[in-house]
Design a protein around this motif. Sequence first.
Motif, PDB file in Angstrom:
ATOM      1  N   LEU A  70     -30.863 -16.054  -7.947  1.00 63.80           N
ATOM      2  CA  LEU A  70     -30.149 -15.987  -8.972  1.00 63.80           C
ATOM      3  C   LEU A  70     -30.422 -14.568  -9.843  1.00 63.80           C
ATOM      4  O   LEU A  70     -31.229 -14.439 -10.633  1.00 63.80           O
ATOM      5  CB  LEU A  70     -30.724 -17.064  -9.938  1.00 63.80           C
ATOM      6  N   GLN A  71     -29.547 -13.939  -9.321  1.00 68.10           N
ATOM      7  CA  GLN A  71     -29.553 -12.314  -9.764  1.00 68.10           C
ATOM      8  C   GLN A  71     -28.653 -12.218 -10.892  1.00 68.10           C
ATOM      9  O   GLN A  71     -27.476 -12.295 -10.975  1.00 68.10           O
ATOM     10  CB  GLN A  71     -29.030 -11.411  -8.546  1.00 68.10           C
ATOM     11  N   LYS A  72     -29.274 -11.576 -11.967  1.00 65.19           N
ATOM     12  CA  LYS A  72     -28.448 -11.343 -13.289  1.00 65.19           C
ATOM     13  C   LYS A  72     -28.187  -9.615 -13.288  1.00 65.19           C
ATOM     14  O   LYS A  72     -28.596  -9.166 -12.357  1.00 65.19           O
ATOM     15  CB  LYS A  72     -29.527 -11.467 -14.606  1.00 65.19           C
ATOM     16  N   LYS A  73     -26.975  -9.463 -14.000  1.00 59.27           N
ATOM     17  CA  LYS A  73     -26.631  -8.356 -14.350  1.00 59.27           C
ATOM     18  C   LYS A  73     -27.975  -7.236 -14.373  1.00 59.27           C
ATOM     19  O   LYS A  73     -28.855  -7.656 -15.127  1.00 59.27           O
ATOM     20  CB  LYS A  73     -25.858  -8.101 -15.618  1.00 59.27           C
ATOM     21  N   TYR A  74     -27.608  -6.419 -13.707  1.00 60.17           N
ATOM     22  CA  TYR A  74     -28.726  -4.976 -13.613  1.00 60.17           C
ATOM     23  C   TYR A  74     -29.915  -5.133 -12.668  1.00 60.17           C
ATOM     24  O   TYR A  74     -30.688  -4.493 -12.368  1.00 60.17           O
ATOM     25  CB  TYR A  74     -29.361  -4.423 -15.026  1.00 60.17           C
ATOM     26  N   GLU A  75     -30.112  -6.515 -12.223  1.00 66.44           N
ATOM     27  CA  GLU A  75     -31.334  -6.634 -11.140  1.00 66.44           C
ATOM     28  C   GLU A  75     -30.879  -6.342  -9.773  1.00 66.44           C
ATOM     29  O   GLU A  75     -29.652  -6.203  -9.566  1.00 66.44           O
ATOM     30  CB  GLU A  75     -31.722  -8.201 -11.336  1.00 66.44           C
ATOM     31  N   PHE A  76     -31.785  -5.854  -9.092  1.00 64.03           N
ATOM     32  CA  PHE A  76     -31.640  -5.635  -7.672  1.00 64.03           C
ATOM     33  C   PHE A  76     -32.715  -5.999  -6.827  1.00 64.03           C
ATOM     34  O   PHE A  76     -33.769  -6.366  -7.233  1.00 64.03           O
ATOM     35  CB  PHE A  76     -31.285  -4.016  -7.829  1.00 64.03           C
ATOM     36  N   ASN A  77     -32.495  -5.626  -5.576  1.00 58.82           N
ATOM     37  CA  ASN A  77     -33.541  -6.091  -4.491  1.00 58.82           C
ATOM     38  C   ASN A  77     -33.522  -4.561  -3.681  1.00 58.82           C
ATOM     39  O   ASN A  77     -32.726  -4.458  -3.002  1.00 58.82           O
ATOM     40  CB  ASN A  77     -32.664  -7.016  -3.384  1.00 58.82           C
ATOM     41  N   HIS A  92     -22.969 -17.054  -2.326  1.00 58.45           N
ATOM     42  CA  HIS A  92     -22.678 -18.138  -2.587  1.00 58.45           C
ATOM     43  C   HIS A  92     -21.561 -17.910  -3.953  1.00 58.45           C
ATOM     44  O   HIS A  92     -20.337 -18.450  -3.860  1.00 58.45           O
ATOM     45  CB  HIS A  92     -23.738 -18.977  -3.157  1.00 58.45           C
ATOM     46  N   THR A  93     -21.978 -17.264  -4.713  1.00 57.03           N
ATOM     47  CA  THR A  93     -21.325 -16.996  -5.993  1.00 57.03           C
ATOM     48  C   THR A  93     -21.248 -15.388  -6.331  1.00 57.03           C
ATOM     49  O   THR A  93     -22.470 -14.847  -6.746  1.00 57.03           O
ATOM     50  CB  THR A  93     -21.866 -17.774  -7.359  1.00 57.03           C
ATOM     51  N   ILE A  94     -20.292 -14.978  -6.622  1.00 50.54           N
ATOM     52  CA  ILE A  94     -19.967 -13.382  -6.815  1.00 50.54           C
ATOM     53  C   ILE A  94     -19.088 -13.094  -7.973  1.00 50.54           C
ATOM     54  O   ILE A  94     -18.192 -13.505  -8.116  1.00 50.54           O
ATOM     55  CB  ILE A  94     -19.553 -12.514  -5.607  1.00 50.54           C
ATOM     56  N   PRO A  95     -19.916 -13.118  -9.154  1.00 44.60           N
ATOM     57  CA  PRO A  95     -19.345 -12.946 -10.391  1.00 44.60           C
ATOM     58  C   PRO A  95     -18.494 -11.728 -10.959  1.00 44.60           C
ATOM     59  O   PRO A  95     -18.068 -11.748 -12.047  1.00 44.60           O
ATOM     60  CB  PRO A  95     -20.186 -13.468 -11.470  1.00 44.60           C
ATOM     61  N   TYR A  96     -17.834 -10.796 -10.170  1.00 42.37           N
ATOM     62  CA  TYR A  96     -17.304  -9.699 -10.402  1.00 42.37           C
ATOM     63  C   TYR A  96     -16.497  -9.308  -9.379  1.00 42.37           C
ATOM     64  O   TYR A  96     -16.321  -9.965  -8.172  1.00 42.37           O
ATOM     65  CB  TYR A  96     -18.642  -8.655 -10.647  1.00 42.37           C
ATOM     66  N   ASN A  97     -15.597  -8.570  -9.609  1.00 41.61           N
ATOM     67  CA  ASN A  97     -14.623  -7.686  -8.759  1.00 41.61           C
ATOM     68  C   ASN A  97     -15.405  -6.401  -8.446  1.00 41.61           C
ATOM     69  O   ASN A  97     -15.591  -5.488  -9.092  1.00 41.61           O
ATOM     70  CB  ASN A  97     -13.173  -7.535  -9.288  1.00 41.61           C
ATOM     71  N   LEU A  98     -15.065  -5.680  -7.106  1.00 38.59           N
ATOM     72  CA  LEU A  98     -15.689  -4.736  -6.832  1.00 38.59           C
ATOM     73  C   LEU A  98     -14.955  -3.243  -7.307  1.00 38.59           C
ATOM     74  O   LEU A  98     -15.482  -2.486  -7.781  1.00 38.59           O
ATOM     75  CB  LEU A  98     -15.335  -4.552  -5.195  1.00 38.59           C
ATOM     76  N   ASP A 159     -21.647 -11.130 -16.933  1.00 40.61           N
ATOM     77  CA  ASP A 159     -23.052 -11.709 -17.595  1.00 40.61           C
ATOM     78  C   ASP A 159     -23.381 -12.953 -16.653  1.00 40.61           C
ATOM     79  O   ASP A 159     -24.381 -13.613 -17.003  1.00 40.61           O
ATOM     80  CB  ASP A 159     -22.954 -11.983 -19.001  1.00 40.61           C
ATOM     81  N   GLU A 160     -22.311 -13.331 -15.636  1.00 43.24           N
ATOM     82  CA  GLU A 160     -22.822 -14.520 -14.883  1.00 43.24           C
ATOM     83  C   GLU A 160     -23.862 -14.182 -13.811  1.00 43.24           C
ATOM     84  O   GLU A 160     -23.977 -12.776 -13.499  1.00 43.24           O
ATOM     85  CB  GLU A 160     -21.618 -15.236 -14.311  1.00 43.24           C
ATOM     86  N   ARG A 161     -24.266 -15.085 -13.088  1.00 40.30           N
ATOM     87  CA  ARG A 161     -25.229 -14.637 -11.917  1.00 40.30           C
ATOM     88  C   ARG A 161     -24.651 -14.395 -10.583  1.00 40.30           C
ATOM     89  O   ARG A 161     -23.688 -15.352 -10.360  1.00 40.30           O
ATOM     90  CB  ARG A 161     -26.264 -15.769 -11.976  1.00 40.30           C
TER      91      ARG A 161
END
Length: 170
Positions: A70-77, A92-98, A159-161
Amino acid sequence: TGEGEDVAYKLAGHLDDQINLMDRKDCVDAITPFLYDLAIRYDNHYDYMRRFQTREDEQYLYLQGLWLNLQKKYEFNPLHKHGGVYSFAIWHTIPYNLEDEVALFKTKHSKASCFEFGYVDALGLQQFETIPVDKSFEGVICFFPAVLHHGVYPFYTSDERRVTIAGNLY
């Protein structure tokens, strides 16, 4: 949902919420046959499994590790690899446009919100394969050898995950 054991302490991600799904029998039972089918298809094409055989007739795979990111804005792997034979990520859920992500930066090659593989080529040079992930990737799975280094860049415009399901076959 975010119910279940938090396994962030075991994983490479700089994410607050990474939830174990191995205790969810319904999840494990639903995904395991699909993953086994992908492994067979991958092996039929690349003959990857032969390096893991101990005897001519042995080829056993089992799911060991299934979790929800459950990745929030600014988090990374950061760039990392997994144990086992195969790994996967399901977007599963991508809350942004590239386009919105890339537009934030002046650089010609923004990697904002991207998924990336890192590997060494035949000349010994470090190479990267960048996958520009956005809403069009919802429902897509990426299945790959567990030893292949990969990472996830942060996103900035929502701001969505971003929700992904990941795991390993041993």
